[in-house]
Scaffold this motif. Structure first.
Motif, mmCIF file in Angstrom:
data_model
loop_
_atom_site.group_PDB
_atom_site.id
_atom_site.type_symbol
_atom_site.label_atom_id
_atom_site.label_comp_id
_atom_site.label_asym_id
_atom_site.label_seq_id
_atom_site.Cartn_x
_atom_site.Cartn_y
_atom_site.Cartn_z
ATOM 1 N N ALA A 761 48.334 41.850 71.877
ATOM 2 C CA ALA A 761 48.213 41.315 73.232
ATOM 3 C C ALA A 761 49.503 41.532 74.026
ATOM 4 N N ARG A 762 50.653 41.324 73.375
ATOM 5 C CA ARG A 762 51.905 41.495 74.112
ATOM 6 C C ARG A 762 52.171 42.968 74.406
ATOM 7 N N ALA A 763 51.833 43.865 73.474
ATOM 8 C CA ALA A 763 52.000 45.290 73.726
ATOM 9 C C ALA A 763 51.151 45.719 74.919
ATOM 10 N N ASN A 764 49.933 45.223 74.995
ATOM 11 C CA ASN A 764 49.065 45.549 76.128
ATOM 12 C C ASN A 764 49.604 44.973 77.436
ATOM 13 N N ALA A 765 50.184 43.776 77.351
ATOM 14 C CA ALA A 765 50.757 43.168 78.559
ATOM 15 C C ALA A 765 51.940 43.987 79.067
ATOM 16 N N LEU A 766 52.791 44.467 78.159
ATOM 17 C CA LEU A 766 53.908 45.316 78.577
ATOM 18 C C LEU A 766 53.401 46.602 79.220
ATOM 19 N N ALA A 767 52.350 47.173 78.629
ATOM 20 C CA ALA A 767 51.785 48.412 79.178
ATOM 21 C C ALA A 767 51.228 48.170 80.579
ATOM 22 N N ARG A 768 50.572 47.041 80.783
ATOM 23 C CA ARG A 768 50.026 46.737 82.122
ATOM 24 C C ARG A 768 51.144 46.619 83.148
ATOM 25 N N GLY A 769 52.270 46.041 82.756
ATOM 26 C CA GLY A 769 53.392 45.920 83.683
ATOM 27 C C GLY A 769 54.069 47.250 83.980
ATOM 28 N N LEU A 770 54.059 48.168 83.004
ATOM 29 C CA LEU A 770 54.754 49.438 83.177
ATOM 30 C C LEU A 770 53.929 50.461 83.954
ATOM 31 N N ARG A 771 52.616 50.437 83.809
ATOM 32 C CA ARG A 771 51.784 51.494 84.399
ATOM 33 C C ARG A 771 51.990 51.661 85.905
ATOM 34 N N PRO A 772 51.927 50.565 86.725
ATOM 35 C CA PRO A 772 52.125 50.786 88.178
ATOM 36 C C PRO A 772 53.514 51.320 88.504
ATOM 37 N N ARG A 773 54.512 50.963 87.746
ATOM 38 C CA ARG A 773 55.870 51.456 87.998
ATOM 39 C C ARG A 773 55.972 52.947 87.653
ATOM 40 N N ILE A 774 55.324 53.339 86.566
ATOM 41 C CA ILE A 774 55.306 54.754 86.202
ATOM 42 C C ILE A 774 54.556 55.558 87.273
ATOM 43 N N ALA A 775 53.436 55.004 87.738
ATOM 44 C CA ALA A 775 52.664 55.685 88.786
ATOM 45 C C ALA A 775 53.497 55.850 90.054
ATOM 46 N N HIS A 776 54.304 54.846 90.376
ATOM 47 C CA HIS A 776 55.158 54.923 91.569
ATOM 48 C C HIS A 776 56.153 56.071 91.435
ATOM 49 N N VAL A 777 56.775 56.222 90.264
ATOM 50 C CA VAL A 777 57.745 57.297 90.064
ATOM 51 C C VAL A 777 57.051 58.651 90.107
ATOM 52 N N ARG A 778 55.889 58.746 89.477
ATOM 53 C CA ARG A 778 55.198 60.035 89.420
ATOM 54 C C ARG A 778 54.710 60.476 90.801
ATOM 55 N N SER A 779 54.345 59.511 91.648
ATOM 56 C CA SER A 779 53.879 59.875 92.993
ATOM 57 C C SER A 779 54.984 60.515 93.818
ATOM 58 N N ALA A 780 56.230 60.161 93.518
ATOM 59 C CA ALA A 780 57.355 60.731 94.254
ATOM 60 C C ALA A 780 57.714 62.121 93.750
ATOM 61 N N HIS A 781 57.141 62.522 92.588
ATOM 62 C CA HIS A 781 57.439 63.841 92.020
ATOM 63 C C HIS A 781 56.132 64.593 91.743
#
Length: 854
Positions: A761-781
């Motif tokens: 559950a905690r691993a999934n929670a960390l992944a949920r928090g990271l995904r939008p931030r990763i998407a933000h970086v990828r959109s800029a590149h």
């Protein structure tokens, strides 16, 4: 006490796993705030801890503040400014708690978890012995936990017991620190702190006969008057005279430690007194010898360098003279004399008044290297390794810091050695995975060495026959200067390597010896040579299988497929968590007695070899057979030709030099290729190349036989030709296609805990928090070609899902550039650390630049 809103504050790195520093108030009677790098005593909950003052931080003033208790340092701070900045960099780059980062730079005795010592008072003893004891003021009788604390302090005696040890007493006392505070308030015990750094630099007395003895010896009457009727005093004087004569004219030679005289000469101090008074014997204090395993090798002189060595030395000595940072990769084939380059380079640094740090994978495994440095530099060398006691480590730290031993040699923690006027840092076998710490602060000593050298403006040398691909890529990009040693100083070339396919040449299942390998071992020994047989698995067998139900005898605490059977102890052992149990007589699953041993370890090879070739003298070198003195004795016996064959694990690849070895046999060369790790091929190539390099270092040529199933794998074929450049050219494009190092950057987020559901559950929670931030970086590149600028793999169970009753999940972060990954780790930092309690507690950590994916 008033709040004193204008009182100065300091940030303190406290040795706890909490990822933050703590702010304390400077007492009103102090002349000012202590400087960064000074150790201070601070209250922390109910404990008293030793912290280190950090550089000033900007931020709001905390509402609740506590005062510093004491400044532990004298006029000189424990950590220099450059070490303070290095610890700050480590805490930032490796996303580590500041207190844990600063603890790396201090000997254990200077950073005790709780700095106090507790002892029972006379009132406490009376209360404990009295029937129905009452606390002062008519309080109720002592509770069972409080009584247990007092009983423990009674057993400790008048010197008391450190609070850190008191918290580990058995049976465990609940709330021991709270009980201790209650007892101290009641006057039944007292606590005080003792700082190890206040202990003076420990020395030992050395004695030597003086030149005056020659004149007195001619006057027998005068000599008898001084010596008296003591035959032992005369014998002692003769002994010292012999030591002086054998030492020659060097003023630094011929000194004998007083401790060495106490064996053959009882009451040596009493015997020496009149000799010293008459100036026939001189005394002086020298720093205490540090290493219990140290030998006294004969003095060594520099060797004439080869053309490649001379070229490398010219470049490196010029870097030292320039007093500027420069990193160099010293890439030399096995046996090419990299150590001689280090020795002559450091001699140049010493001639300029500088000091040196030499990092090696594990100094206890390479006593030859330590001996060569001692033979060249004598008492100037401090060797730091895992065999030293905490007090010996502190002695070494003090002597290095005082400039008594300006050359520090050791494993990864030696990168923090406080060498004054540091002139060069050398990282030998820089590719070795042991330079990366796998728990606590997960730093890489090679990279920390580069950062420290750059901050100090001194050169750093990375040496290896098989450089890490990351290091090689930096050399190709001119980030490191590439210095090559292509030949051996001896007339013998690199050994020939023959690949033996296990699909064609079947191996004996009890020893892993093919007929070809057995015949070559017999031939090498018959011709007067020695052989090394390498298998990277210790123990007798690696599997215990029930032939009725097919189940394996697994570790109850891990998800590893089986445990290893050790014949010498008749035990099953788990090499992941350390679980040990008696070898079962029947299957746990079905109760059958039909248990069959499978797999082969070094113990079984040793016995199988003795059976296949009777009369052979066989030694074994692994962590079971060789520890401490036994390791040194095993290496010494083999080097002196008292054994024909040495069987061992990867310990054999650690830079040993055996001139008598003419054959190296690798029993299972492709053993590590199946591991789910991006560096599996690279490590196999490195290990095979390093082990093969043990052959042919003397006057006779060497041969290498490598048994493997997959003899056509690039790691094996390139190793068989000693072709590092070919392997690198083959492997690097695959790394680049996937964005793996050195073409990209990695960080491994791991979540672990006792309850599998909570961990997932905690691993999934960390992944949920990271995904939008990763998407933000990828959109800029979005327009960039090749692998994504930032990606996440997982969450998923770790390849070894359960270790020591703790379930493990992981997320792999991969970036094409370092900056986006650094930003993402900054966002992640606040989500790491412990969470929950009891069975649902989980711990999330991050491993930056991971070396192992398992």
């Amino acid at each position: 006490m008033s709040e004193r809103p204008d009182a100065p504050l300091v940030s303190v790195a406290v040795p706890v796993a909490t990822d933050r520093a703590f702010t304390y108030r400077v007492p009103a009677d102090w002349p000012g705030p202590p400087a960064a790098g000074r150790r201070v005593l601070v209250p922390f909950g109910s404990r008293v801890l030793v912290g280190v003052v950090r550089p000033p931080e900007a931020g709001p003033r905390p509402e609740k503040l506590r005062d510093l208790l004491a400044d532990l340092d004298d006029a000189r701070a424990t950590l220099t400014d450059e070490l303070v900045q290095l610890c700050e960099w480590i805490a930032d780059y490796y996303v580590a708690p500041p207190g844990e980062a600063y603890r790396l730079a201090l000997p254990g005795l200077l950073s005790n978890a709780d700095a106090r010592t507790a002892r029972i008072t006379e009132a406490g003893t009376t209360a404990l012995l009295a029937a129905g004891p009452l606390l002062s003021g008519g309080a109720p009788p002592l509770s069972t936990p409080a009584r247990r604390v007092l009983e423990t302090l009674v057993e400790a005696g008048p010197s008391g017991l450190s609070v850190a040890r008191l918290t580990r007493i058995r049976p465990r006392v609940p709330g021991v620190l709270a009980r201790l505070a209650e007892l101290e308030a009641a006057g039944l015990c007292a606590t005080e702190w003792h700082d190890a750094e206040t202990s003076p630099l420990r020395t030992e007395t050395h004695v030597r006969r003086t030149d005056l003895l020659w004149g007195v010896s001619a006057d027998e009457g005068r000599l008898r008057e001084i010596i008296g009727r003591s035959k032992r005093r005369r014998a002692l004087l003769d002994y010292l005279e012999g030591q002086r004569e054998s030492a020659g004219a060097d003023d630094d030679e011929g000194w004998v430690p007083l401790a060495e005289l106490r064996g053959p000469f009882a009451r040596a101090r009493e015997l020496l007194a009149p000799l010293v008074a008459a100036d026939l014997v001189a005394e002086r204090e020298r720093p205490l010898r540090l290493d219990p395993f140290a030998t006294a090798p004969p003095p060594d002189r520099p060797q004439a360098p080869t053309e490649d060595q001379a070229e490398a030395l010219r470049a490196l000595c010029a870097d030292v003279d320039a007093e500027a940072y420069r990193s160099s990769l010293l890439h030399g084939i096995t046996g090419s004399g990299k150590t001689e380059v280090y020795l002559q380079l450091i001699a140049h640094v010493r001639a300029r008044g500088g000091g040196a740090i030499v990092l090696v994978p594990e100094i206890a495994l390479t006593p030859q290297l330590a001996d060569r440095f001692r033979a060249r530099f004598g008492e100037e060398v401090a060797v730091l390794h895992s065999g030293l006691t905490p007090r010996q480590r502190l002695d070494a730290w003090q002597q290095i810091r005082a400039g008594e031993r300006p050359i520090a040699i050791g494993a990864r923690s030696a990168v923090f050695a406080p060498v004054p006027r540091l002139g060069v840092i050398v990282v030998d076998e820089e590719h070795d995975a042991s330079f990366k710490q796998e728990d606590g602060v997960r730093y890489h000593a090679r990279d920390v060495a580069l950062v420290r050298a750059k901050a100090l403006g001194v050169p750093v040398v990375l040496g290896s026959a098989t450089p890490a691909l990351e290091t090689f890529a930096l050399a190709q990009a001119d980030r490191h200067r590439w210095l090559r040693l292509r030949t051996r100083p001896t007339p013998r070339p690199l050994p020939q390597v023959e690949l033996v396919s296990l699909a064609v040449h079947r191996a004996d299942p009890t020893s892993l010896l093919t007929a070809r390998m057995r015949d070559e071992v017999e031939l090498a020994v018959r011709q007067g040579g020695q052989a090394i047989l390498f298998l990277n698995r210790r123990g007798f067998t690696t599997d215990l299988l029930c032939t009725d139900c097919g189940s394996r005898q697994q570790c109850p605490d891990c998800s590893a497929p089986s445990m290893t059977y050790h014949l010498s102890r008749h035990r099953l052992m788990c090499h992941l968590c350390g679980h040990i149990e008696a070898a079962p007589q029947q299957c746990r699953s079905c109760g059958s007695a039909n248990l069959e041993h499978g797999g082969v370890g070094t113990e079984r090879v040793e016995l199988g070899l003795a059976k296949a070739l009777p009369g052979l003298r066989v030694l074994r070198l692994d962590r079971d057979a060789a520890r401490g003195r036994r390791l040194l004795e095993t290496l010494d016996r083999f080097r002196r030709g008292q054994a024909d064959v040495l069987v061992g694990t990867q310990m054999l690849s650690k830079g040993h030099d055996f001139p008598g070895v003419t054959l190296v046999g690798v029993l299972q060369g492709d053993h590590g290729l199946a591991l789910p790790d991006l560096r599996a091929g690279e490590r196999t190539f490195q290990l095979l190349t390093q082990v093969a390099g043990r052959a042919g270092r003397g006057e006779r040529p060497g041969r290498v036989l490598v048994q493997a199933w997959d003899v056509e794998h690039p790691a094996i074929t390139f190793a068989s030709h000693h072709d590092y450049l070919g392997f690198a050219r083959d492997e690097l494009p695959r790394r680049e296609a996937l964005g793996n190092p050195p073409a990209g950057y990695l960080a491994l987020v791991r979540v672990q805990g006792p309850e599998a559901v909570a961990v997932e559950a905690r691993a999934n929670a960390l992944a949920r928090g990271l995904r939008p931030r990763i998407a933000h970086v990828r959109s800029a590149h979005a327009s960039a070609d090749g692998p994504p600028v930032l990606a996440m793999l997982g969450p998923m169970p770790s390849p070894i899902e359960r270790i020591n009753r703790r379930t493990r999940w992981q997320l792999l972060l991969r970036a094409r550039e370092r900056a986006p990954l650094r930003w993402l780790l900054g966002e992640l930092r606040g989500w790491l650390g412990p969470e929950g309690s009891g069975a649902t507690e989980t711990l999330a950590i991050v491993d930056v630049d991971p070396q192992s994916m398992l």
